[in-house]
Structures are given as C-alpha cells and as structure tokens.
Design an enzyme around this catalytic site. Sequence first.
Site, PDB file in Angstrom:
ATOM      1  N   TYR A  22       0.848  -1.220   0.000  1.00 22.67           N
ATOM      2  CA  TYR A  22       0.000   0.000   0.000  1.00 22.67           C
ATOM      3  C   TYR A  22       0.875   1.259   0.000  1.00 22.67           C
ATOM      4  O   TYR A  22       0.520   2.289  -0.562  1.00 22.67           O
ATOM      5  CB  TYR A  22      -0.955  -0.029   1.198  1.00 22.67           C
ATOM      6  CG  TYR A  22      -2.173   0.850   1.017  1.00 22.67           C
ATOM      7  CD1 TYR A  22      -3.050   0.664  -0.047  1.00 22.67           C
ATOM      8  CD2 TYR A  22      -2.465   1.863   1.924  1.00 22.67           C
ATOM      9  CE1 TYR A  22      -4.169   1.464  -0.209  1.00 22.67           C
ATOM     10  CE2 TYR A  22      -3.583   2.667   1.771  1.00 22.67           C
ATOM     11  CZ  TYR A  22      -4.427   2.458   0.705  1.00 22.67           C
ATOM     12  OH  TYR A  22      -5.539   3.262   0.556  1.00 22.67           O
ATOM     13  N   LYS A  75      -3.180   8.625   2.635  1.00 25.24           N
ATOM     14  CA  LYS A  75      -4.429   8.483   3.400  1.00 25.24           C
ATOM     15  C   LYS A  75      -4.274   9.076   4.810  1.00 25.24           C
ATOM     16  O   LYS A  75      -5.229   9.622   5.365  1.00 25.24           O
ATOM     17  CB  LYS A  75      -4.857   7.011   3.488  1.00 25.24           C
ATOM     18  CG  LYS A  75      -5.320   6.403   2.166  1.00 25.24           C
ATOM     19  CD  LYS A  75      -6.534   7.094   1.578  1.00 25.24           C
ATOM     20  CE  LYS A  75      -7.141   6.311   0.423  1.00 25.24           C
ATOM     21  NZ  LYS A  75      -8.143   7.110  -0.330  1.00 25.24           N
TER      22      LYS A  75
HETATM   23  P1  NAD Z   1     -12.478   3.328  -8.312  1.00 29.27           P
HETATM   24  O1  NAD Z   1     -11.366   3.032  -9.247  1.00 29.27           O
HETATM   25  O2  NAD Z   1     -13.822   2.848  -8.677  1.00 29.27           O
HETATM   26  O3  NAD Z   1     -12.563   4.897  -7.987  1.00 29.27           O
HETATM   27  C1  NAD Z   1     -11.408   5.717  -7.943  1.00 29.27           C
HETATM   28  C2  NAD Z   1     -11.807   6.989  -8.647  1.00 29.27           C
HETATM   29  O4  NAD Z   1     -10.754   7.971  -8.546  1.00 29.27           O
HETATM   30  C3  NAD Z   1     -12.070   6.795 -10.145  1.00 29.27           C
HETATM   31  O5  NAD Z   1     -13.377   7.199 -10.461  1.00 29.27           O
HETATM   32  C4  NAD Z   1     -11.071   7.693 -10.814  1.00 29.27           C
HETATM   33  O6  NAD Z   1     -11.572   8.286 -12.002  1.00 29.27           O
HETATM   34  C5  NAD Z   1     -10.853   8.732  -9.728  1.00 29.27           C
HETATM   35  N1  NAD Z   1      -9.654   9.528  -9.972  1.00 29.27           N
HETATM   36  C6  NAD Z   1      -8.359   9.115 -10.066  1.00 29.27           C
HETATM   37  N2  NAD Z   1      -7.583  10.158 -10.392  1.00 29.27           N
HETATM   38  C7  NAD Z   1      -8.388  11.256 -10.485  1.00 29.27           C
HETATM   39  C8  NAD Z   1      -8.191  12.625 -10.791  1.00 29.27           C
HETATM   40  N3  NAD Z   1      -6.969  13.106 -11.072  1.00 29.27           N
HETATM   41  N4  NAD Z   1      -9.251  13.467 -10.796  1.00 29.27           N
HETATM   42  C9  NAD Z   1     -10.497  12.999 -10.502  1.00 29.27           C
HETATM   43  N5  NAD Z   1     -10.755  11.718 -10.213  1.00 29.27           N
HETATM   44  C10 NAD Z   1      -9.714  10.848 -10.214  1.00 29.27           C
HETATM   45  O7  NAD Z   1     -12.012   2.692  -6.907  1.00 29.27           O
HETATM   46  P2  NAD Z   1     -12.627   2.762  -5.430  1.00 29.27           P
HETATM   47  O8  NAD Z   1     -11.969   1.649  -4.704  1.00 29.27           O
HETATM   48  O9  NAD Z   1     -14.096   2.847  -5.476  1.00 29.27           O
HETATM   49  O10 NAD Z   1     -11.985   4.122  -4.864  1.00 29.27           O
HETATM   50  C11 NAD Z   1     -12.752   5.162  -4.262  1.00 29.27           C
HETATM   51  C12 NAD Z   1     -12.084   5.616  -2.987  1.00 29.27           C
HETATM   52  O11 NAD Z   1     -12.209   4.590  -2.002  1.00 29.27           O
HETATM   53  C13 NAD Z   1     -10.589   5.901  -3.106  1.00 29.27           C
HETATM   54  O12 NAD Z   1     -10.275   7.031  -2.311  1.00 29.27           O
HETATM   55  C14 NAD Z   1      -9.965   4.665  -2.498  1.00 29.27           C
HETATM   56  O13 NAD Z   1      -8.654   4.893  -1.998  1.00 29.27           O
HETATM   57  C15 NAD Z   1     -10.948   4.411  -1.397  1.00 29.27           C
HETATM   58  N6  NAD Z   1     -10.888   3.108  -0.757  1.00 29.27           N
HETATM   59  C16 NAD Z   1     -10.948   1.965  -1.516  1.00 29.27           C
HETATM   60  C17 NAD Z   1     -10.881   0.721  -0.902  1.00 29.27           C
HETATM   61  C18 NAD Z   1     -10.926  -0.537  -1.707  1.00 29.27           C
HETATM   62  O14 NAD Z   1     -10.542  -1.599  -1.188  1.00 29.27           O
HETATM   63  N7  NAD Z   1     -11.389  -0.505  -2.954  1.00 29.27           N
HETATM   64  C19 NAD Z   1     -10.775   0.635   0.497  1.00 29.27           C
HETATM   65  C20 NAD Z   1     -10.740   1.811   1.255  1.00 29.27           C
HETATM   66  C21 NAD Z   1     -10.787   3.047   0.604  1.00 29.27           C
END
Ligand code: NAD
Length: 260
Positions: free
Chosen positions: A155, A162
Amino acid sequence: MGLMDGKKGLILGLANDHSIAWGIAQVLHREGAQLGFTYVGEALERRVRPLALSLGATLIEPCDVNSDAQIDALMARTREEFGQLDFLIHAVAYANKDELNGSYLKTTRAGFLVAMEVSAYSLTALVKAADPLLKPGASIITLTYYGAHKVMGNYNVMGVAKAALEASVRYLAADLGPRGIRVNAISAGAIRTLAASGITGFRALHKNVAEHAAMRRNVTIEDVGNAALWLCSDLAGAVTGEVLYVDAGFSIMGPRKSEE
Ligand code: NAD
C-alpha cells in the site's frame, strides 16, 4: 419519505458499477437525493454517463482534481444546476502502479507528489472551491483505508497519502464546524474495484480479510453506501472530524490464535 429528500450533492470518483462511489450513489438516490457526477477523460465518461443518467442525474461534468480550472468550472455549473450543496462525496485516489508494490523505501519524489496531490490535497481543493455553495448542515465525506495507520503490504505511499487525508478531515472539520458543516471519512474494508486492482497482491489481501475480519466477510459497496447515508443525513448532525470504520471488524483484530 426518504432520509435525503430535497438534498442535493456531488459525487466525485465514479468509474464503473464496482466503484465505492456507485454504492454510495445508489443508496443516496434511493433515499431521495438529487445527485451530480464527475468523470475524468472520455473513456470514463462512456461508463459514468449511463450510470449517472440511470439515477436521474442532470449534472455530469468533467473534473480532474489536479486542475483548479476544472474544479472551478464544476462549482460554477453546480451553482447553476443546484444553487447550493447539501453534501459532497470525495471518492478519489491515485498512485502510480510502480509505487504500489514492494518496499516503501523505493518511493520516488514524483510518485509521492502524485499520490499526495490526487489522493490527499484534492479534498482540500474541492472543499475550498465548494465552500460558497455549502449549506449550513452540509456533509462532506471522503474515503480512506486502514493502511493510513498500519503497514499494509504494497500500500506504501497510498498509506502516507491516506494519513494526510485523515488529518485534512480534522482540519477542515474545525474550519467549517462553526457554520454547521461536517467533514468525515469512511475507512472502508478491502473491495475489488478498479483502483484496488492497481495494488500488487490485492486479491490475496481481499481473501485474507474475509477469513480474519471479526465478521468473517468482506464489505460491499452497499455497506459503505449505507454508512455514507447516515453521515450525509441529519441523523449524524453532531458527528464531525471522524474516521468511521466500515470494515466488518477487520481493524479491531489482533494477531490470530495459533490454532487458526
Ligand atoms: P475506483 O477506481 O472505482 O474509484 C477511484 C476513482 O478515482 C475513479 O473514479 C477515478 O476516475 C478517480 N480519480 C483518479 N484520479 C483522479 C483525478 N486526477 N481526478 C479525478 N478523479 C480521479 O475505486 P474505489 O476503490 O471505489 O476508490 C474510491 C475511494 O475509495 C478511493 O479514495 C480509495 O482509496 C478508497 N478506498 C478503496 C478501498 C478498496 O478496497 N477498494 C478501500 C478503502 C478506501
């Protein structure tokens, strides 16, 4: 009567129907919220637009969070369409794939800055631009991960970003609190999404979580959506600056018993 009847807000971070943003959008829509969405680039627009339209969205705009001009244009369009904002969902993160494997020690300056800008600073940039539109009682939510606190394999720089994001939540909550505006983070358990697929070994982590979380399961985007609904609604009217774990109890567990 839905919990979000009459409330309007923006959701940033929808990529496809596996996105955490999609889980949140569906729940908020079900409870009566009017939603606006953003996308980055034409390829994602082709995925985002039909999903947004299926929830009746009339505001679907480009927004790369690294561009102040695009953020300003988004807020100008939001003012036209919604007038004011009741909520803002920030579900955006990015780090170069090269940084999401092996040791943290090899993090490059460029890779560090990319991860911090997209995944941490963007919340502050968005809230600053949205500030004049935020209604008293508005709720801002971002998404974080346990890797901000504990070392999770591969990570790396995202954990550092984060941690900065979670600290930003507290500072923003203090700035906006006097106007009744709340800022919180949801720390979601591991979910298989596009962003997660960039982390080396994520599939194995996902399996491991289901075996060792207190509830012996992974979380779904609907689980996160339901928690976001509570934080967005007036039911959480005195909750701000918090990191709410929605992880089926993975983060409360210590070392496994030796017989397991
Ligand atoms: P996802 O890939 O569906 O969403 C990530 C989004 O970030 C995408 O829509 C992408 O277009 C956007 N993004 C990236 N660069 C960008 C930029 N420069 N400008 C605007 N948008 C941008 O994946 P997800 O897992 O749904 O991620 C959403 C959030 O949840 C993130 O912050 C991620 O770190 C967090 N998160 C995810 C998990 C997991 O296990 N999937 C766990 C905890 C937190």
